[in-house]
Write an enzyme that holds these catalytic residues in place. Structure first.
Site, PDB file in Angstrom:
ATOM      1  N   ARG A  93       6.512  13.065  11.938  1.00  0.00           N
ATOM      2  CA  ARG A  93       5.089  12.754  12.142  1.00  0.00           C
ATOM      3  C   ARG A  93       4.608  13.504  13.385  1.00  0.00           C
ATOM      4  O   ARG A  93       5.104  13.245  14.489  1.00  0.00           O
ATOM      5  CB  ARG A  93       4.887  11.265  12.394  1.00  0.00           C
ATOM      6  N   ARG A 150       0.856  -1.201   0.000  1.00  0.00           N
ATOM      7  CA  ARG A 150       0.000   0.000   0.000  1.00  0.00           C
ATOM      8  C   ARG A 150       0.884   1.240   0.000  1.00  0.00           C
ATOM      9  O   ARG A 150       2.094   1.127   0.114  1.00  0.00           O
ATOM     10  CB  ARG A 150      -0.841  -0.001   1.280  1.00  0.00           C
TER      11      ARG A 150
END
Ligand code: ADP
Length: 449
Positions: A335, A289
């Site tokens: 992040r 993915r």
């Protein structure tokens, strides 16, 4: 051919997908849960459709609800993003069987790679270097196998993911309990109690290779990323390229990944994850993915991976050839999570003030806006800031500048931790191992005591 795309995800990645679809002039349908009606991409999409309650089991993981949303809206393609149903072979299969396009590889490939044992068996056959260990479930003689490998070893759930379903074993007295506990945990968390054993590498780096393949037999690698800064096996900072790897070693692993892609007829974007220690790569898993950290690769290649995924799903042939892929400069991503800076407990709530950094070489992927309320139900990732420059040191300085410029008020975030990490002397030097951040956190908590 995708004429209308359903976005079966939320947050920053849903917005990322929407932007790519828009550049290709593909109309979008945002599938959202009851807790997510105020998400940025839901407001921006051409259409939106509620797929169920806040609980993701009833919405973002609810396959019938998503297929109904496609039928109702007339969407003929679905992008699953990352997490949720992105690596669920049943979902991909149902989409294929319904005659829709799934943005990703075939269900059979997702299935093989989704199980760590079958993935490792395939990797071994395809000639990828793997971590020494059992290539099948732990058999009747785990002690013998563990002695052969030498302690410490790690027990891993075949169906594990997201950093869960792993247990390190330091000596033979701990072995049986560790196997049993990991089996129990895995059975509850993943509905499958199969576990296997690997040599536990003491101080490796986490290095991964991005690949891309179309349905016409074209396979590309887009270089590597270093994702060694991790907390509880979850990535915190990622960069491209990984520094300090010899060119021949790098080329060898790229070639091996491409060969593996060919052997499994891979399609779409994918990532081969490796541990890297003493100049050697060891395959741990493949993600079938798009990944959270894909923007660092985009920043050094100039390629839009999500747009290419959509083009591939539309049966287009990749125009870019391997020789056109030039890795230019260096990119680093932080992040940003809504979480308490010391306890790491999620910190949902209302954003009372928000300012995204900007300027040359700065990219902010975030769905936040002032007055948006971060719901408590989902992953705490709220933003990614990515900086690119001609070299690593300039990218790092730019990242620090961007982190200083940014503010997110009203909730707790890990911004301060990022500022500290980006100025850490060992991070500045580069090439730290996957244990570095945990050890740093341990030292910090000692200071507090
Ligand atoms: P997940 O699917 O949960 O992400 P992985 O197999 O990719 O699990 O492993 C996640 C992380 O766990 C790795 O990045 C690494 O930090 C650690 N890890 C996994 N296997 C080993 C090993 N054999 N030795 C040392 N660390 C490991």
């Amino acid at each position: 051919m995708i004429n209308k795309l359903l976005i079966a995800n939320r947050g920053e990645i849903a917005l990322r997908i929407l932007r790519a679809a828009r550049e290709l002039e593909i109309p979008t349908v945002a599938a959202y849960s009851e807790a997510d009606k105020d998400l940025m991409h839901v407001k921006m999409a051409d259409e939106s459709i509620c797929i169920g309650p806040a609980d993701s089991a009833q919405s973002y993981l609810n396959i019938p609800a998503i297929i109904s949303a496609m039928e109702l809206s007339g969407a003929d393609g679905v992008h699953p993003g990352y997490g949720f149903l992105s690596e669920n072979p049943d979902f991909a299969e149902k989409i294929e069987k319904s005659g829709f396009d799934f943005v990703g590889p075939p269900a059979s490939v997702i299935k093989m790679m989704g199980n760590k044992i079958s993935a490792k068996e395939f990797a071994l056959k395809a000639g990828l270097p793997i971590v020494p260990g059992s290539t099948g479930p732990i058999d009747e003689e785990p002690h013998k196998k563990a002695e052969e490998l030498g302690y410490p070893i790690i027990i891993k759930a075949a169906a594990g993911g997201g950093g869960r379903g792993m247990r390190i074993v330091h000596s033979k007295d701990e072995l049986e309990d560790a196997i049993e506990l990991t089996q129990q945990e895995s059975s509850i968390a993943f509905g499958d109690s199969t576990v296997y054993m690997e040599k536990f590498l003491k101080n490796p780096r986490h290095i991964e290779i991005q690949v891309l393949a179309d349905r016409h037999g074209n396979f590309l690698h887009l270089g590597d990323r270093d994702c060694s800064l991790q907390r509880r096996h979850q990535k915190v900072i990622e960069e491209a390229p990984a520094i300090g790897i010899k060119d021949e070693k790098r080329q060898e692993i790229y070639d091996q990944c491409i060969e593996a892609c060919k052997q499994m007829n891979y399609v779409s974007a994918g990532t081969f994850e490796f541990l890297y220690e003493n100049d050697n790569f060891y395959f741990i898993e493949m993600n079938t993915r798009i990944q959270v950290e894909h923007p660092v690769t985009e920043s050094v290649t100039g390629l839009d991976l999500v747009k290419l995924q959509l083009r591939i799903a539309r049966d287009e042939e990749l125009k870019v050839k391997q020789e056109d892929v030039v890795l230019d400069g260096h990119a680093i991503e932080c992040r940003i999570n809504a979480e308490h800076p010391e306890t790491f407990i999620p910190s949902p709530g209302k954003i009372v003030e928000y300012h995204a950094p900007g300027g040359i070489g700065v990219r902010m992927d975030s769905h936040l806006y002032k007055d948006y309320v971060v719901p408590p139900h989902y992953d705490s990732l709220i933003a990614k800031v990515i900086c690119r420059a001609n070299d690593r040191e300039d990218a790092r300085a730019r990242l620090l500048r961007a982190l200083d410029e940014m503010y997110i008020l009203g909730i707790d975030t890990n911004l301060e931790m990022h500022r500290k990490l980006v100025t850490d002397p060992n991070f500045i030097k580069g090439g730290v191992s996957i244990n570095y951040l945990e050890n740093l956190n341990k030292e910090d908590s000692k200071d507090v005591e």
